[in-house]
Motif scaffolding. Structure first.
Motif, PDB file in Angstrom:
ATOM      1  N   ARG A 116       0.809  -1.214   0.000  1.00 59.21           N
ATOM      2  CA  ARG A 116       0.000   0.000   0.000  1.00 59.21           C
ATOM      3  C   ARG A 116       0.844   1.266   0.000  1.00 59.21           C
ATOM      4  O   ARG A 116       0.447   2.281  -0.585  1.00 59.21           O
ATOM      5  CB  ARG A 116      -0.942  -0.013   1.213  1.00 59.21           C
ATOM      6  N   LEU A 117       2.017   1.218   0.635  1.00 58.87           N
ATOM      7  CA  LEU A 117       2.889   2.389   0.652  1.00 58.87           C
ATOM      8  C   LEU A 117       3.852   2.417  -0.525  1.00 58.87           C
ATOM      9  O   LEU A 117       4.298   3.485  -0.953  1.00 58.87           O
ATOM     10  CB  LEU A 117       3.709   2.422   1.948  1.00 58.87           C
ATOM     11  N   GLY A 118       4.204   1.240  -1.026  1.00 53.87           N
ATOM     12  CA  GLY A 118       5.290   1.136  -1.996  1.00 53.87           C
ATOM     13  C   GLY A 118       6.582   0.812  -1.273  1.00 53.87           C
ATOM     14  O   GLY A 118       6.735   1.051  -0.074  1.00 53.87           O
ATOM     15  N   ALA A 119       7.551   0.272  -2.018  1.00 60.63           N
ATOM     16  CA  ALA A 119       8.777  -0.239  -1.402  1.00 60.63           C
ATOM     17  C   ALA A 119       9.622   0.866  -0.771  1.00 60.63           C
ATOM     18  O   ALA A 119      10.111   0.722   0.350  1.00 60.63           O
ATOM     19  CB  ALA A 119       9.597  -0.988  -2.443  1.00 60.63           C
ATOM     20  N   LYS A 120       9.807   1.983  -1.478  1.00 52.47           N
ATOM     21  CA  LYS A 120      10.687   3.034  -0.952  1.00 52.47           C
ATOM     22  C   LYS A 120      10.147   3.606   0.346  1.00 52.47           C
ATOM     23  O   LYS A 120      10.889   3.767   1.328  1.00 52.47           O
ATOM     24  CB  LYS A 120      10.882   4.141  -1.986  1.00 52.47           C
ATOM     25  N   LYS A 121       8.867   3.911   0.394  1.00 51.24           N
ATOM     26  CA  LYS A 121       8.289   4.473   1.614  1.00 51.24           C
ATOM     27  C   LYS A 121       8.342   3.476   2.765  1.00 51.24           C
ATOM     28  O   LYS A 121       8.531   3.856   3.923  1.00 51.24           O
ATOM     29  CB  LYS A 121       6.851   4.911   1.347  1.00 51.24           C
ATOM     30  N   THR A 122       8.184   2.193   2.457  1.00 51.15           N
ATOM     31  CA  THR A 122       8.267   1.173   3.506  1.00 51.15           C
ATOM     32  C   THR A 122       9.684   1.084   4.054  1.00 51.15           C
ATOM     33  O   THR A 122       9.890   1.000   5.278  1.00 51.15           O
ATOM     34  CB  THR A 122       7.829  -0.192   2.958  1.00 51.15           C
ATOM     35  N   LEU A 123      10.681   1.099   3.165  1.00 51.68           N
ATOM     36  CA  LEU A 123      12.075   1.098   3.600  1.00 51.68           C
ATOM     37  C   LEU A 123      12.375   2.304   4.488  1.00 51.68           C
ATOM     38  O   LEU A 123      12.984   2.174   5.558  1.00 51.68           O
ATOM     39  CB  LEU A 123      13.014   1.110   2.396  1.00 51.68           C
ATOM     40  N   ILE A 124      11.962   3.475   4.051  1.00 47.81           N
ATOM     41  CA  ILE A 124      12.240   4.702   4.791  1.00 47.81           C
ATOM     42  C   ILE A 124      11.561   4.667   6.160  1.00 47.81           C
ATOM     43  O   ILE A 124      12.156   5.050   7.174  1.00 47.81           O
ATOM     44  CB  ILE A 124      11.772   5.931   3.980  1.00 47.81           C
ATOM     45  N   THR A 125      10.328   4.176   6.199  1.00 50.25           N
ATOM     46  CA  THR A 125       9.619   4.067   7.477  1.00 50.25           C
ATOM     47  C   THR A 125      10.352   3.134   8.433  1.00 50.25           C
ATOM     48  O   THR A 125      10.551   3.455   9.613  1.00 50.25           O
ATOM     49  CB  THR A 125       8.184   3.559   7.248  1.00 50.25           C
ATOM     50  N   GLY A 126      10.754   1.965   7.933  1.00 42.61           N
ATOM     51  CA  GLY A 126      11.480   1.016   8.780  1.00 42.61           C
ATOM     52  C   GLY A 126      12.791   1.579   9.286  1.00 42.61           C
ATOM     53  O   GLY A 126      13.131   1.452  10.466  1.00 42.61           O
ATOM     54  N   LEU A 127      13.554   2.225   8.399  1.00 42.68           N
ATOM     55  CA  LEU A 127      14.834   2.813   8.801  1.00 42.68           C
ATOM     56  C   LEU A 127      14.642   3.912   9.838  1.00 42.68           C
ATOM     57  O   LEU A 127      15.395   4.004  10.813  1.00 42.68           O
ATOM     58  CB  LEU A 127      15.551   3.365   7.568  1.00 42.68           C
ATOM     59  N   ALA A 128      13.641   4.755   9.646  1.00 43.35           N
ATOM     60  CA  ALA A 128      13.389   5.842  10.594  1.00 43.35           C
ATOM     61  C   ALA A 128      13.034   5.297  11.977  1.00 43.35           C
ATOM     62  O   ALA A 128      13.494   5.820  13.005  1.00 43.35           O
ATOM     63  CB  ALA A 128      12.271   6.736  10.069  1.00 43.35           C
ATOM     64  N   ILE A 129      12.229   4.241  12.015  1.00 43.44           N
ATOM     65  CA  ILE A 129      11.862   3.632  13.302  1.00 43.44           C
ATOM     66  C   ILE A 129      13.097   3.089  14.011  1.00 43.44           C
ATOM     67  O   ILE A 129      13.270   3.261  15.228  1.00 43.44           O
ATOM     68  CB  ILE A 129      10.817   2.524  13.085  1.00 43.44           C
ATOM     69  N   ILE A 130      13.981   2.432  13.255  1.00 43.62           N
ATOM     70  CA  ILE A 130      15.205   1.893  13.855  1.00 43.62           C
ATOM     71  C   ILE A 130      16.082   3.011  14.403  1.00 43.62           C
ATOM     72  O   ILE A 130      16.620   2.915  15.520  1.00 43.62           O
ATOM     73  CB  ILE A 130      15.989   1.047  12.828  1.00 43.62           C
ATOM     74  N   VAL A 131      16.249   4.090  13.648  1.00 42.95           N
ATOM     75  CA  VAL A 131      17.072   5.221  14.099  1.00 42.95           C
ATOM     76  C   VAL A 131      16.564   5.746  15.438  1.00 42.95           C
ATOM     77  O   VAL A 131      17.330   5.947  16.391  1.00 42.95           O
ATOM     78  CB  VAL A 131      17.062   6.351  13.047  1.00 42.95           C
TER      79      VAL A 131
END
Length: 439
Positions: A79-94
């Motif tokens: 639903r978000l697309g791959a790039k937005k999902t990657l960015i969301t996951g990375l931001a949460i980890i940070v």
């Protein structure tokens, strides 16, 4: 995984678009998080006045949340697309890695590691598909690149954790947060926007996929194996009684063997003996190593030697089980990966905490002996799918017919391309030749 004899994929491995390097770097840092806390577990226990079983919750919260979150990652990414999902996951980890470093209690760190696990699930569920879709050199070259990133991360995690942990137990958490922030910026800048898939994935898809016997067999095998694996990873640092930097070097040696046998050893064994027999050998060797750890837990040099040597069967098993899941599953690869990850991470998450409780109730030998038993049980479960794995090696489905919809690299490339809304990815000629050879 690289096919034996496929040289063009290897030669093109480093001639990749910048976006691939950005995601691969993030993969390295993400996989570092698995073993990063190993060297600081004893320090956390002593400095925060916590029992070993409380400290092992750092693994449990991280992996159990990762497991449960895997069930929803395809729903989110479709639903978000791959790039937005990657960015969301990375931001949460940070954010959560930094919060863990700022915490003053084990309970706080455990909670923030849980948040870290959520970001990790979003990231790892999407990163492989992005690399496959973006990398040059075909499907096999992309898998080699991904496995190389995984191996480097697993090897570097304990060493970085030991180096930073020798300064302060907070260091590894802040280190991951900083590195992931760099990966986040690189992903935002270098990765082109990815369109949403044409068909959103239902939330129930991973659980429904487990109805398939082949996928369920591999998932249960991985659950039992991961119980032994994370018992060793999560509790072995305590009886070693080494400093953070010394533990870092021990697990760095282990990680190097994991990386070497994941990328080099596993393909060669598979080519000679087949997937099933290679997995029997790897799991059997790991069970013996856990038995030795359980019998000689009080002898430091034996314990250290066994932990380092465990990298050999773990590297072989990690690569071949992941590939086997893709071979035997009739569902789309991202869905199969999520279903498989859900089951196996549950075993990995519960094992370290159970190990601490078993030590408190009995003695330090018991959890490792139990781990050896669970790995032997994994061999038994895997053996029920022996014929299925042999047919998968030959490019056949469960009924012995040529695999169609999910039979080879070109099908995977098509699925990935469909996920990103594009045309089928180009498949290198040597990959096609290898596929023909196997069938």
């Amino acid at each position: 995984m690289s096919a034996p004899g496929a040289t063009s994929e290897k030669s093109n491995l480093f001639a990749q678009p910048k976006a691939v390097y950005a995601v691969a770097f993030a993969c390295v840092v993400s996989f570092m998080g698995i073993g990063l806390v190993d060297p600081i577990l004893p320090a956390l226990s002593s400095q925060l006045d916590a029992t070993p079983s409380q400290v092992t919750l750092l693994f449990t919260s991280y992996l159990v949340v990762t497991a449960v979150a895997m069930l929803g990652t395809n729903w989110v990414s479709s639903r978000l697309g791959a790039k937005k999902t990657l960015i969301t996951g990375l931001a949460i980890i940070v954010v959560f890695a930094a919060l863990a470093g700022l915490s003053d209690s084990v309970g706080g760190i455990v909670g923030f590691r849980a948040g870290w696990g959520l970001g990790n699930a979003l990231f790892i569920a999407t990163s492989l598909a992005v690399i496959v879709a973006s990398a040059s050199g075909g499907f096999a070259g992309a898998i080699v690149l991904y496995e190389a990133a995984l191996g480097l991360g697993i090897a570097a995690g304990p060493l970085v954790g030991g180096l930073l942990g020798s300064i302060s137990w907070r260091g590894p958490f802040f280190g991951v947060s900083a590195l992931m922030a760099v990966a986040l910026v690189a992903t935002v800048v270098l990765l082109d926007p990815t369109p949403k898939p044409v068909r959103p994935t239902p939330l129930s898809a991973p659980l429904k996929a487990l109805r398939h016997r082949g996928l369920l067999t591999m998932a249960l095998t991985a659950l039992l194996y991961n119980w032994g694996f994370f018992t060793m990873l999560g509790y072995a640092p305590f009886p070693m009684e080494l400093s953070a930097i010394q533990l870092g070097f021990v697990f760095f040696g282990w990680g190097l063997l994991v990386a070497l046998f994941s990328v080099v050893g596993a393909p060669r064994l598979q080519a000679r003996f087949g997937t099933a027999r290679s997995l029997y050998g790897a799991l059997g060797l790991f069970a013996v190593i856990l038995l030795l750890i359980g019998l000689f837990t009080d002898t430091r040099w034996v314990l250290v030697a066994c932990v380092v040597a465990a990298g050999i069967p773990i590297g072989i098993n990690n690569t071949l089980t992941t590939q086997a899941v893709m071979l035997v599953s009739p569902v789309e690869r991202p869905v199969a990966s999520a279903a498989y990850g859900f089951v196996r991470f549950l075993g990995g998450g519960l094992a370290p905490f159970a190990a601490g409780k078993l030590v408190e109730a009995f003695d330090v030998h018991v959890p490792f002996l139990l781990g050896a038993v669970t790995v032997v049980l994994a061999v038994g479960v895997l053996a029920t799918g022996h014929r299925m794995l042999e047919q998968a090696d030959a490019g056949l489905d469960e009924d012995g017919h040529p695999a169609g919809e999910h039979g080879g690299p070109e099908d995977v490339a098509g699925e990935v391309a469909d996920e990103f809304g594009g045309a089928p990815a180009a498949i290198d000629g040597e990959v096609e030749a290898e596929l023909t050879r196997r069938r």
